[in-house]
Motif scaffolding. Structure first.
Motif, mmCIF file in Angstrom:
data_model
loop_
_atom_site.group_PDB
_atom_site.id
_atom_site.type_symbol
_atom_site.label_atom_id
_atom_site.label_comp_id
_atom_site.label_asym_id
_atom_site.label_seq_id
_atom_site.Cartn_x
_atom_site.Cartn_y
_atom_site.Cartn_z
ATOM 1 N N GLY A 62 29.604 2.702 18.495
ATOM 2 C CA GLY A 62 29.612 2.882 16.948
ATOM 3 C C GLY A 62 30.026 2.014 15.807
ATOM 4 O O GLY A 62 30.851 1.259 15.036
ATOM 5 N N GLY A 63 28.355 1.319 16.124
ATOM 6 C CA GLY A 63 28.295 0.534 15.158
ATOM 7 C C GLY A 63 27.977 0.881 13.516
ATOM 8 O O GLY A 63 28.589 1.323 13.224
ATOM 9 N N LEU A 64 27.877 -0.575 12.808
ATOM 10 C CA LEU A 64 27.112 -0.197 11.900
ATOM 11 C C LEU A 64 25.842 0.622 11.213
ATOM 12 O O LEU A 64 25.119 0.315 12.149
ATOM 13 N N SER A 65 26.037 1.266 10.957
ATOM 14 C CA SER A 65 24.365 2.374 9.904
ATOM 15 C C SER A 65 24.131 1.547 9.473
ATOM 16 O O SER A 65 23.277 -0.175 8.988
ATOM 17 N N MET A 70 21.958 -3.888 6.049
ATOM 18 C CA MET A 70 21.307 -4.220 5.347
ATOM 19 C C MET A 70 21.842 -4.649 3.790
ATOM 20 O O MET A 70 21.274 -5.616 3.388
ATOM 21 N N ALA A 71 22.627 -4.441 3.800
ATOM 22 C CA ALA A 71 23.472 -4.199 2.701
ATOM 23 C C ALA A 71 24.718 -5.791 3.202
ATOM 24 O O ALA A 71 24.603 -7.228 2.746
ATOM 25 N N LEU A 72 24.556 -5.866 4.545
ATOM 26 C CA LEU A 72 24.770 -7.186 4.567
ATOM 27 C C LEU A 72 23.967 -8.699 5.330
ATOM 28 O O LEU A 72 24.539 -9.732 4.645
#
Length: 76
Positions: A62-65, A70-72
């Protein structure tokens, strides 16, 4: 299947034997004496070396896409 013993007492286990026994890099094996005096090579039970990363397998749920990561990293 014959193999040669090195000066250090090492041998290469032929690939068909490794495949049959299900052993690979990091696997542990036992040498057992059979009733007739022959020596038998068997996989060691519960002795397979575990990668130092093995305990982390299956924990990334359930992590980030990729786009969110990339946005982070871009500070967005």
């Amino acid at each position: 299947m014959a193999t040669t013993v090195t000066a250090k007492g090492q041998v290469t286990i032929p690939k068909p034997v490794r495949d049959f026994l299900g052993i690979g890099p990091g696997s542990m094996v036992d040498f057992k004496r059979a009733a007739d005096g022959t020596i038998v090579l068997v996989p060691a039970e519960n002795a397979k070396l575990q990668s130092r990363f093995a305990r982390f397998r299956g924990h990334a749920k359930g992590g980030l896409s990729t786009d969110e990561i990339m946005a982070l990293t871009r500070g967005e």
